[in-house]
Design a protein around this motif. Structure first.
Motif, PDB file in Angstrom:
ATOM      1  N   UNK A  69     -85.410 -37.409  91.861  1.00 22.22           N
ATOM      2  CA  UNK A  69     -84.804 -37.876  93.108  1.00 22.22           C
ATOM      3  C   UNK A  69     -83.575 -37.044  93.457  1.00 22.22           C
ATOM      4  N   UNK A  70     -82.762 -36.735  92.416  1.00 20.23           N
ATOM      5  CA  UNK A  70     -81.584 -35.887  92.662  1.00 20.23           C
ATOM      6  C   UNK A  70     -81.991 -34.509  93.145  1.00 20.23           C
ATOM      7  N   UNK A  71     -83.054 -33.980  92.530  1.00 16.49           N
ATOM      8  CA  UNK A  71     -83.533 -32.656  92.930  1.00 16.49           C
ATOM      9  C   UNK A  71     -84.030 -32.689  94.372  1.00 16.49           C
ATOM     10  N   UNK A  72     -84.705 -33.778  94.733  1.00 16.94           N
ATOM     11  CA  UNK A  72     -85.188 -33.924  96.106  1.00 16.94           C
ATOM     12  C   UNK A  72     -84.013 -33.992  97.084  1.00 16.94           C
ATOM     13  N   UNK A  73     -82.967 -34.731  96.703  1.00 15.27           N
ATOM     14  CA  UNK A  73     -81.785 -34.824  97.548  1.00 15.27           C
ATOM     15  C   UNK A  73     -81.102 -33.467  97.695  1.00 15.27           C
ATOM     16  N   UNK A  74     -81.060 -32.696  96.598  1.00 16.68           N
ATOM     17  CA  UNK A  74     -80.474 -31.358  96.669  1.00 16.68           C
ATOM     18  C   UNK A  74     -81.254 -30.475  97.634  1.00 16.68           C
ATOM     19  N   UNK A  75     -82.603 -30.565  97.546  1.00 17.19           N
ATOM     20  CA  UNK A  75     -83.435 -29.756  98.443  1.00 17.19           C
ATOM     21  C   UNK A  75     -83.221 -30.166  99.894  1.00 17.19           C
ATOM     22  N   UNK A  76     -83.085 -31.488 100.124  1.00 17.41           N
ATOM     23  CA  UNK A  76     -82.847 -31.969 101.482  1.00 17.41           C
ATOM     24  C   UNK A  76     -81.510 -31.477 102.014  1.00 17.41           C
ATOM     25  N   UNK A  77     -80.472 -31.547 101.172  1.00 16.09           N
ATOM     26  CA  UNK A  77     -79.158 -31.068 101.601  1.00 16.09           C
ATOM     27  C   UNK A  77     -79.174 -29.574 101.869  1.00 16.09           C
ATOM     28  N   UNK A  78     -79.887 -28.837 101.005  1.00 10.49           N
ATOM     29  CA  UNK A  78     -79.990 -27.394 101.182  1.00 10.49           C
ATOM     30  C   UNK A  78     -80.729 -27.065 102.480  1.00 10.49           C
ATOM     31  N   UNK A  79     -81.815 -27.805 102.746  1.00  6.48           N
ATOM     32  CA  UNK A  79     -82.578 -27.577 103.978  1.00  6.48           C
ATOM     33  C   UNK A  79     -81.736 -27.919 105.200  1.00  6.48           C
ATOM     34  N   UNK A  80     -80.941 -28.980 105.070  1.00 10.71           N
ATOM     35  CA  UNK A  80     -80.071 -29.386 106.183  1.00 10.71           C
ATOM     36  C   UNK A  80     -79.028 -28.316 106.462  1.00 10.71           C
ATOM     37  N   UNK A  81     -78.431 -27.768 105.391  1.00  7.32           N
ATOM     38  CA  UNK A  81     -77.431 -26.704 105.567  1.00  7.32           C
ATOM     39  C   UNK A  81     -78.064 -25.456 106.172  1.00  7.32           C
ATOM     40  N   UNK A  82     -79.278 -25.147 105.687  1.00  2.19           N
ATOM     41  CA  UNK A  82     -79.976 -23.970 106.228  1.00  2.19           C
ATOM     42  C   UNK A  82     -80.296 -24.160 107.707  1.00  2.19           C
ATOM     43  N   UNK A  83     -80.732 -25.365 108.057  1.00  2.67           N
ATOM     44  CA  UNK A  83     -81.059 -25.662 109.456  1.00  2.67           C
ATOM     45  C   UNK A  83     -79.815 -25.559 110.341  1.00  2.67           C
ATOM     46  N   UNK A  84     -78.682 -26.050 109.836  1.00  2.00           N
ATOM     47  CA  UNK A  84     -77.431 -25.977 110.589  1.00  2.00           C
ATOM     48  C   UNK A  84     -76.981 -24.528 110.764  1.00  2.00           C
ATOM     49  N   UNK A  85     -77.159 -23.748 109.684  1.00  2.00           N
ATOM     50  CA  UNK A  85     -76.812 -22.326 109.755  1.00  2.00           C
ATOM     51  C   UNK A  85     -77.675 -21.606 110.796  1.00  2.00           C
ATOM     52  N   UNK A  86     -78.954 -21.913 110.783  1.00  2.00           N
ATOM     53  CA  UNK A  86     -79.858 -21.279 111.740  1.00  2.00           C
ATOM     54  C   UNK A  86     -79.518 -21.693 113.176  1.00  2.00           C
ATOM     55  N   UNK A  87     -79.132 -22.976 113.364  1.00  2.00           N
ATOM     56  CA  UNK A  87     -78.755 -23.445 114.702  1.00  2.00           C
ATOM     57  C   UNK A  87     -77.531 -22.693 115.223  1.00  2.00           C
ATOM     58  N   UNK A  88     -76.533 -22.546 114.334  1.00  2.00           N
ATOM     59  CA  UNK A  88     -75.311 -21.841 114.736  1.00  2.00           C
ATOM     60  C   UNK A  88     -75.592 -20.368 115.022  1.00  2.00           C
ATOM     61  N   UNK A  89     -76.444 -19.761 114.186  1.00  2.00           N
ATOM     62  CA  UNK A  89     -76.785 -18.353 114.396  1.00  2.00           C
ATOM     63  C   UNK A  89     -77.534 -18.174 115.714  1.00  2.00           C
ATOM     64  N   UNK A  90     -78.467 -19.078 116.004  1.00  2.00           N
ATOM     65  CA  UNK A  90     -79.221 -19.004 117.249  1.00  2.00           C
ATOM     66  C   UNK A  90     -78.286 -19.140 118.463  1.00  2.00           C
ATOM     67  N   UNK A  91     -77.358 -20.094 118.353  1.00  2.00           N
ATOM     68  CA  UNK A  91     -76.402 -20.306 119.439  1.00  2.00           C
ATOM     69  C   UNK A  91     -75.523 -19.083 119.649  1.00  2.00           C
ATOM     70  N   UNK A  92     -75.099 -18.485 118.522  1.00  2.00           N
ATOM     71  CA  UNK A  92     -74.254 -17.295 118.596  1.00  2.00           C
ATOM     72  C   UNK A  92     -75.000 -16.123 119.237  1.00  2.00           C
ATOM     73  N   UNK A  93     -76.227 -15.906 118.825  1.00  2.00           N
ATOM     74  CA  UNK A  93     -77.008 -14.796 119.370  1.00  2.00           C
ATOM     75  C   UNK A  93     -77.306 -15.003 120.868  1.00  2.00           C
ATOM     76  N   UNK A  94     -77.599 -16.251 121.235  1.00  2.00           N
ATOM     77  CA  UNK A  94     -77.875 -16.542 122.642  1.00  2.00           C
ATOM     78  C   UNK A  94     -76.633 -16.331 123.512  1.00  2.00           C
ATOM     79  N   UNK A  95     -75.459 -16.696 123.005  1.00  2.00           N
ATOM     80  CA  UNK A  95     -74.234 -16.467 123.766  1.00  2.00           C
ATOM     81  C   UNK A  95     -74.007 -14.975 124.000  1.00  2.00           C
ATOM     82  N   UNK A  96     -74.238 -14.198 122.966  1.00  2.00           N
ATOM     83  CA  UNK A  96     -74.064 -12.741 123.096  1.00  2.00           C
ATOM     84  C   UNK A  96     -75.086 -12.152 124.066  1.00  2.00           C
ATOM     85  N   UNK A  97     -76.345 -12.653 123.926  1.00  2.00           N
ATOM     86  CA  UNK A  97     -77.394 -12.139 124.808  1.00  2.00           C
ATOM     87  C   UNK A  97     -77.095 -12.502 126.269  1.00  2.00           C
ATOM     88  N   UNK A  98     -76.626 -13.734 126.505  1.00  2.00           N
ATOM     89  CA  UNK A  98     -76.297 -14.175 127.853  1.00  2.00           C
ATOM     90  C   UNK A  98     -75.185 -13.326 128.440  1.00  2.00           C
TER      91      UNK A  98
END
Length: 299
Positions: free
Chosen positions: A262-291
């Motif tokens: 269960x702890x390992x599953x929670x770690x994977x979920x937190x890691x996926x959440x952080x990765x998703x947040x990182x990707x969201x910020x990167x996408x937003x940053x790239x779109x601002x530059x492109x705009x």
């Protein structure tokens, strides 16, 4: 009077006490003898436990279990408010010892299996928490407090006449009566063992363990022919404790695996959440530059 200053000093300054009781010994003296032996065992293994030795940890837990069994065995003649406080602190300490010991057993029973690595990781974390506990001021105060209580706690000066009379009773008299009572209690509790739920079975295991230690304490304190019959009971108790212990180890291992999973599953979920947040910020940053670029293109 403080009987010992610290676990580190205990090994150097206190000689090993004689093991056996005698039939004529007062219960008060026998109680001090038994608890001193238990505390000495804790002190002797202290450094090795801090070094990570699983065997030293196991012996420490046994010593503390024996200590609790002895206090329960002598019961009202020694119980007081100070023991109530020390008992609460012992429960705190036992939680850290137990968590690490359970993982040691799980590792030993999982050699070569996929979950062994998971248990080892959890053991490292549990041991760090245990190490901090054993090096804390709170632990030191508890250990010194136990020695003070054994030597000069409120129970030693209580004015309760019945308790004082019990403390003066010869070991041979009190132990014979108390062992018979504990034996009867275990016989009643162990009926229908096969159909018991886990909680009731656990209580049988605890009662069995306490009777075993009480019989071991009584060596020398009972006539030889009387103790011979208890030796037979002791032999069966050791076997029963082994079997119930193996059953308990299996259940604990399963729970540890589920918890670690269960702890390992929670770690994977937190890691996926952080990765998703990182990707969201990167996408937003790239779109601002492109705009910005395309606004320049539009002139």
């Amino acid at each position: 009077m403080t009987l010992a200053a610290s676990p580190a000093k205990e090994r150097a300054v206190r000689p090993k006490r004689p093991r056996q009781l005698s039939q004529a010994m007062r219960c008060e003296t026998a109680f001090r003898l038994i608890l001193s032996e238990c505390l000495e065992e804790v002190a002797i293994n202290h450094a090795a436990v801090l070094a990570g030795d699983p065997n030293a940890l196991h012996h420490t837990r046994i010593a503390l279990t024996r200590l609790k069994a002895a206090i329960a065995f002598y019961g009202p003649m020694v119980a007081d408010g100070e023991w109530t406080r020390l008992k609460a602190e012992l429960k705190w300490l036992s939680a850290f010892l137990g968590a690490t010991r359970d993982l040691d057993v799980a590792i030993e029973n999982s050699k070569g299996s996929p979950e062994e690595r998971m248990f080892r990781t959890a053991r490292t974390e549990a041991f760090e928490a245990l190490k901090g506990t054993l090096q804390s001021e709170r632990y030191q105060q508890w250990f010194d407090g136990m020695w003070d209580w054994v030597g000069s706690g409120p129970w030693t000066t209580t004015q309760d006449r019945r308790a004082a009379q019990r403390r003066a009773v010869p070991v041979s008299v009190f132990h014979a009566r108390r062992l018979a009572r504990w034996h009867q209690k275990l016989c009643q509790k162990s009926r229908g063992l096969q159909g018991m739920g886990r909680n009731k079975r656990h209580r049988v295991r605890i009662t069995s363990k306490r009777l075993r230690y009480a019989i071991e304490f009584s060596e020398g304190g009972l006539p030889a022919d009387e103790y011979a019959s208890w030796r037979i009971v002791l032999k069966h108790l050791r076997k029963g404790q082994q079997l119930l212990g193996e059953l308990n180890d299996d259940e604990v291992r399963r729970e540890l695996f589920e918890s670690a999973d269960a702890r390992e599953l929670q770690k994977r979920k937190r890691k996926a959440k952080r990765r998703k947040e990182h990707e969201r910020k990167r996408r937003s940053h790239l779109l601002r530059r492109a705009a910005s670029v395309y606004r320049k293109v539009a002139g």
